[in-house]
Write a protein that holds these residues in place. Structure first.
Motif, PDB file in Angstrom:
ATOM      1  N   GLY A  12     -12.639   1.339   6.342  1.00  0.00           N
ATOM      2  CA  GLY A  12     -13.279   0.029   6.394  1.00  0.00           C
ATOM      3  C   GLY A  12     -12.924  -0.883   5.226  1.00  0.00           C
ATOM      4  O   GLY A  12     -13.276  -2.070   5.219  1.00  0.00           O
ATOM      5  N   ASN A  13     -12.214  -0.370   4.243  1.00  0.00           N
ATOM      6  CA  ASN A  13     -11.624  -1.211   3.166  1.00  0.00           C
ATOM      7  C   ASN A  13     -10.369  -1.795   3.802  1.00  0.00           C
ATOM      8  O   ASN A  13      -9.452  -1.032   4.147  1.00  0.00           O
ATOM      9  N   ASP A  14     -10.380  -3.127   4.056  1.00  0.00           N
ATOM     10  CA  ASP A  14      -9.363  -3.650   4.970  1.00  0.00           C
ATOM     11  C   ASP A  14      -8.307  -4.507   4.290  1.00  0.00           C
ATOM     12  O   ASP A  14      -8.542  -5.120   3.234  1.00  0.00           O
ATOM     13  N   GLU A  71      -3.400 -10.308  -8.714  1.00  0.00           N
ATOM     14  CA  GLU A  71      -2.626  -9.068  -8.507  1.00  0.00           C
ATOM     15  C   GLU A  71      -3.203  -7.973  -9.375  1.00  0.00           C
ATOM     16  O   GLU A  71      -3.573  -8.202 -10.532  1.00  0.00           O
ATOM     17  N   VAL A  72      -3.308  -6.754  -8.817  1.00  0.00           N
ATOM     18  CA  VAL A  72      -3.903  -5.621  -9.533  1.00  0.00           C
ATOM     19  C   VAL A  72      -2.966  -4.417  -9.505  1.00  0.00           C
ATOM     20  O   VAL A  72      -1.949  -4.411  -8.816  1.00  0.00           O
ATOM     21  N   GLU A  73      -3.360  -3.396 -10.257  1.00  0.00           N
ATOM     22  CA  GLU A  73      -2.455  -2.299 -10.572  1.00  0.00           C
ATOM     23  C   GLU A  73      -2.386  -1.207  -9.517  1.00  0.00           C
ATOM     24  O   GLU A  73      -1.384  -0.508  -9.401  1.00  0.00           O
ATOM     25  N   ASN A  74      -3.506  -0.995  -8.766  1.00  0.00           N
ATOM     26  CA  ASN A  74      -3.515   0.155  -7.869  1.00  0.00           C
ATOM     27  C   ASN A  74      -4.562  -0.050  -6.783  1.00  0.00           C
ATOM     28  O   ASN A  74      -5.530  -0.812  -6.966  1.00  0.00           O
ATOM     29  N   CYS A  75      -4.352   0.600  -5.649  1.00  0.00           N
ATOM     30  CA  CYS A  75      -5.330   0.574  -4.553  1.00  0.00           C
ATOM     31  C   CYS A  75      -5.114   1.840  -3.734  1.00  0.00           C
ATOM     32  O   CYS A  75      -4.050   1.988  -3.120  1.00  0.00           O
ATOM     33  N   GLY A  76      -6.099   2.726  -3.765  1.00  0.00           N
ATOM     34  CA  GLY A  76      -5.940   4.039  -3.142  1.00  0.00           C
ATOM     35  C   GLY A  76      -5.978   3.980  -1.627  1.00  0.00           C
ATOM     36  O   GLY A  76      -5.090   4.512  -0.940  1.00  0.00           O
ATOM     37  N   ASN A  77      -6.982   3.293  -1.052  1.00  0.00           N
ATOM     38  CA  ASN A  77      -7.039   3.168   0.413  1.00  0.00           C
ATOM     39  C   ASN A  77      -5.807   2.426   0.919  1.00  0.00           C
ATOM     40  O   ASN A  77      -5.244   2.755   1.974  1.00  0.00           O
ATOM     41  N   GLY A  78      -5.369   1.462   0.131  1.00  0.00           N
ATOM     42  CA  GLY A  78      -4.168   0.712   0.512  1.00  0.00           C
ATOM     43  C   GLY A  78      -2.922   1.577   0.493  1.00  0.00           C
ATOM     44  O   GLY A  78      -2.028   1.398   1.336  1.00  0.00           O
ATOM     45  N   ALA A  79      -2.865   2.533  -0.433  1.00  0.00           N
ATOM     46  CA  ALA A  79      -1.685   3.418  -0.523  1.00  0.00           C
ATOM     47  C   ALA A  79      -1.528   4.226   0.756  1.00  0.00           C
ATOM     48  O   ALA A  79      -0.413   4.404   1.274  1.00  0.00           O
ATOM     49  N   GLY A 158      -5.204   3.589 -13.252  1.00  0.00           N
ATOM     50  CA  GLY A 158      -4.190   2.537 -13.209  1.00  0.00           C
ATOM     51  C   GLY A 158      -4.898   1.196 -13.192  1.00  0.00           C
ATOM     52  O   GLY A 158      -4.442   0.214 -13.765  1.00  0.00           O
ATOM     53  N   ASN A 159      -6.065   1.184 -12.538  1.00  0.00           N
ATOM     54  CA  ASN A 159      -6.966   0.031 -12.573  1.00  0.00           C
ATOM     55  C   ASN A 159      -8.286   0.483 -13.203  1.00  0.00           C
ATOM     56  O   ASN A 159      -8.596   1.655 -13.239  1.00  0.00           O
ATOM     57  N   PRO A 160      -9.058  -0.437 -13.740  1.00  0.00           N
ATOM     58  CA  PRO A 160     -10.241  -0.030 -14.515  1.00  0.00           C
ATOM     59  C   PRO A 160     -11.455   0.285 -13.663  1.00  0.00           C
ATOM     60  O   PRO A 160     -11.741  -0.439 -12.694  1.00  0.00           O
ATOM     61  N   VAL A 191     -13.762  -5.119 -14.232  1.00  0.00           N
ATOM     62  CA  VAL A 191     -13.798  -3.689 -13.901  1.00  0.00           C
ATOM     63  C   VAL A 191     -14.373  -3.477 -12.502  1.00  0.00           C
ATOM     64  O   VAL A 191     -15.162  -4.307 -12.009  1.00  0.00           O
ATOM     65  N   ASN A 192     -13.967  -2.415 -11.845  1.00  0.00           N
ATOM     66  CA  ASN A 192     -14.580  -1.950 -10.594  1.00  0.00           C
ATOM     67  C   ASN A 192     -15.785  -1.090 -10.966  1.00  0.00           C
ATOM     68  O   ASN A 192     -15.711  -0.318 -11.940  1.00  0.00           O
ATOM     69  N   VAL A 193     -16.882  -1.192 -10.231  1.00  0.00           N
ATOM     70  CA  VAL A 193     -18.117  -0.519 -10.626  1.00  0.00           C
ATOM     71  C   VAL A 193     -18.565   0.439  -9.522  1.00  0.00           C
ATOM     72  O   VAL A 193     -18.906   0.000  -8.412  1.00  0.00           O
ATOM     73  N   GLU A 210     -16.292  -3.789  -6.050  1.00  0.00           N
ATOM     74  CA  GLU A 210     -14.898  -3.899  -6.477  1.00  0.00           C
ATOM     75  C   GLU A 210     -14.621  -5.193  -7.242  1.00  0.00           C
ATOM     76  O   GLU A 210     -15.046  -6.288  -6.844  1.00  0.00           O
ATOM     77  N   ARG A 211     -13.858  -5.059  -8.315  1.00  0.00           N
ATOM     78  CA  ARG A 211     -13.344  -6.225  -9.064  1.00  0.00           C
ATOM     79  C   ARG A 211     -12.605  -7.150  -8.095  1.00  0.00           C
ATOM     80  O   ARG A 211     -11.789  -6.686  -7.301  1.00  0.00           O
ATOM     81  N   GLY A 212     -12.913  -8.414  -8.164  1.00  0.00           N
ATOM     82  CA  GLY A 212     -12.161  -9.406  -7.395  1.00  0.00           C
ATOM     83  C   GLY A 212     -12.499  -9.465  -5.928  1.00  0.00           C
ATOM     84  O   GLY A 212     -11.856 -10.210  -5.175  1.00  0.00           O
ATOM     85  N   ALA A 218     -15.343   1.013   1.193  1.00  0.00           N
ATOM     86  CA  ALA A 218     -14.749   2.191   0.545  1.00  0.00           C
ATOM     87  C   ALA A 218     -13.797   1.717  -0.545  1.00  0.00           C
ATOM     88  O   ALA A 218     -13.259   0.602  -0.460  1.00  0.00           O
ATOM     89  N   CYS A 219     -13.579   2.566  -1.534  1.00  0.00           N
ATOM     90  CA  CYS A 219     -12.644   2.252  -2.633  1.00  0.00           C
ATOM     91  C   CYS A 219     -11.986   3.564  -3.030  1.00  0.00           C
ATOM     92  O   CYS A 219     -12.660   4.464  -3.545  1.00  0.00           O
ATOM     93  N   GLY A 220     -10.673   3.673  -2.786  1.00  0.00           N
ATOM     94  CA  GLY A 220      -9.977   4.935  -3.034  1.00  0.00           C
ATOM     95  C   GLY A 220      -9.874   5.266  -4.517  1.00  0.00           C
ATOM     96  O   GLY A 220     -10.200   6.379  -4.950  1.00  0.00           O
ATOM     97  N   THR A 221      -9.451   4.293  -5.318  1.00  0.00           N
ATOM     98  CA  THR A 221      -9.369   4.554  -6.762  1.00  0.00           C
ATOM     99  C   THR A 221     -10.764   4.758  -7.338  1.00  0.00           C
ATOM    100  O   THR A 221     -10.946   5.537  -8.285  1.00  0.00           O
ATOM    101  N   GLY A 222     -11.768   4.098  -6.725  1.00  0.00           N
ATOM    102  CA  GLY A 222     -13.146   4.292  -7.181  1.00  0.00           C
ATOM    103  C   GLY A 222     -13.636   5.702  -6.898  1.00  0.00           C
ATOM    104  O   GLY A 222     -14.334   6.304  -7.722  1.00  0.00           O
ATOM    105  N   ALA A 223     -13.241   6.236  -5.727  1.00  0.00           N
ATOM    106  CA  ALA A 223     -13.609   7.624  -5.395  1.00  0.00           C
ATOM    107  C   ALA A 223     -12.944   8.596  -6.370  1.00  0.00           C
ATOM    108  O   ALA A 223     -13.576   9.540  -6.864  1.00  0.00           O
TER     109      ALA A 223
HETATM  110  N1  LIG Z   1     -10.447  -4.040  -6.487  1.00  0.00           N
HETATM  111  C1  LIG Z   1      -9.486  -3.121  -7.133  1.00  0.00           C
HETATM  112  C2  LIG Z   1      -8.183  -3.026  -6.303  1.00  0.00           C
HETATM  113  C3  LIG Z   1      -8.392  -2.323  -4.955  1.00  0.00           C
HETATM  114  C4  LIG Z   1      -8.952  -0.944  -5.102  1.00  0.00           C
HETATM  115  C5  LIG Z   1      -9.558  -0.307  -3.846  1.00  0.00           C
HETATM  116  N2  LIG Z   1      -9.560  -1.118  -2.662  1.00  0.00           N
HETATM  117  C6  LIG Z   1      -8.961   1.078  -3.611  1.00  0.00           C
HETATM  118  O1  LIG Z   1      -8.935   1.533  -2.460  1.00  0.00           O
HETATM  119  O2  LIG Z   1      -8.580   1.729  -4.619  1.00  0.00           O
HETATM  120  C7  LIG Z   1      -9.166  -3.661  -8.538  1.00  0.00           C
HETATM  121  O3  LIG Z   1      -9.348  -4.874  -8.773  1.00  0.00           O
HETATM  122  O4  LIG Z   1      -8.718  -2.843  -9.367  1.00  0.00           O
END
Ligand SMILES: N[C@H](CCC[C@H](N)C(=O)O)C(=O)O
Length: 280
Positions: A12-14, A71-79, A158-160, A191-193, A210-212, A218-223
């Motif tokens: 659902g993180n789209d 632009e940000v450094e990483n996105c886990g669900n996106g990967a 990679g992201n905060p 920062v992502n919280v 999520e930041r921004g 869902a947030c992959g890097t957050g998990a």
């Molecule tokens: N909002 C995050 C980027 C996307 C992370 C999230 N969608 C994931 O799946 O990791 C940031 O500003 O660092």
């Protein structure tokens, strides 16, 4: 000129995913914000671009833009969606794909059950690498928020990421505490919280502001950050099934050995929703 894109999501993180190997487009923050709008545009949490690698050891370059256009450094669900996309679009025949991101390399592996396994690289704990204004590395940082003391953990994937323990994610103050911490001056890049509820040694629940973007499903890097924090603080043991509002991920982390953190492994789904074209 029409630009092809694919709408995808990870729990659902789209995402709007754009192939910039066979297409050209100059993406500005204003254009990304307009496209991200869920009424006047396409609607997404992040925009992902698929670009040619800048070195021979990588298969692709993977770039990520939040809905606010940054632009940000990483996105886990996106990967995970990136891996599904490049295979579906026949941009590669590989099933183990190396991609470069602003934070370093990721390895994406498509599993036979349709899920995607991502080597997310090493977490980083040094305040200057998060970044966080603090005098030394800790697992509990004392903050003052609107005059009240709070304790949180912080690390980089990679992201905060900030991680706050809560009794119950359903009643966590995500809408108020999330933006206040996201914009706290001690996080110079914001920062992502994450709000973490530990269920038992191998299970947890999580909500992420999520930041921004704001709160996402869902947030992959957050998990990854929440599980690493829980393991470091002796609350969790690898592997961990972590459940977010949009669904569950499996996170593995073998801890630190001789001061070197192991890489974090995240496994989960990646779904395509529709193909589209938009006027550039
Ligand atoms: N909002 C995050 C980027 C996307 C992370 C999230 N969608 C994931 O799946 O990791 C940031 O500003 O660092």
């Amino acid at each position: 000129m029409m630009l092809r894109f694919t709408k995808m999501h990870g729990l659902g993180n789209d995402f709007m995913v754009i192939d910039l190997i066979t297409q050209r487009a100059r993406l500005t923050p204003e254009l990304i914000q307009r496209w991200a709008d869920r009424r006047f545009g396409i609607g997404f949490d992040q925009l992902l671009t698929v670009e040619p690698p800048r070195g021979p050891e990588m298969d692709f370059r993977y770039r990520i833009y939040n809905a606010d256009g940054g632009e940000v450094e990483n996105c886990g669900n996106g990967a995970r969606c990136f891996a599904r996309f490049v295979v579906d679009q026949q941009l590669t025949r590989k099933r183990e794909i190396r991609v470069e991101t602003a934070a370093g390399p990721l390895t994406l592996t498509l599993a036979d059950d349709g899920r995607v396994r991502v080597d997310m690289g090493q977490p980083r704990f040094e305040p200057e690498r998060i970044p966080l204004k603090a005098t030394q590395v800790a697992t509990a940082y004392e903050f003052e928020l609107n005059g009240q003391p709070i304790t949180l953990d912080a690390l980089s994937m990679g992201n905060p990421h900030a991680v706050i323990d809560v009794e119950n994610v359903d009643t966590a103050p995500v809408a108020t505490m999330g933006p206040a911490i996201e914009a706290h001056p001690r996080f110079p890049h914001r920062v992502n919280v994450g709000f973490l509820e530990v269920t038992d040694r191998h299970r947890a629940r999580l909500r992420v502001f999520e930041r921004g973007v704001g709160e996402t499903l869902a947030c992959g890097t957050g998990a990854c950050a929440a599980v690493v924090s829980g393991i470091r603080r002796g609350l969790l043991d690898t592997p961990v099934d972590i459940t977010l509002p949009g669904g569950a991920l499996t996170i593995e982390w073998a801890g630190e050995h001789n001061g070197a953190p192991a890489a974090v492994i995240m496994t989960g789904p990646a779904e395509r929703v529709f193909e589209g074209r938009i006027e550039l």
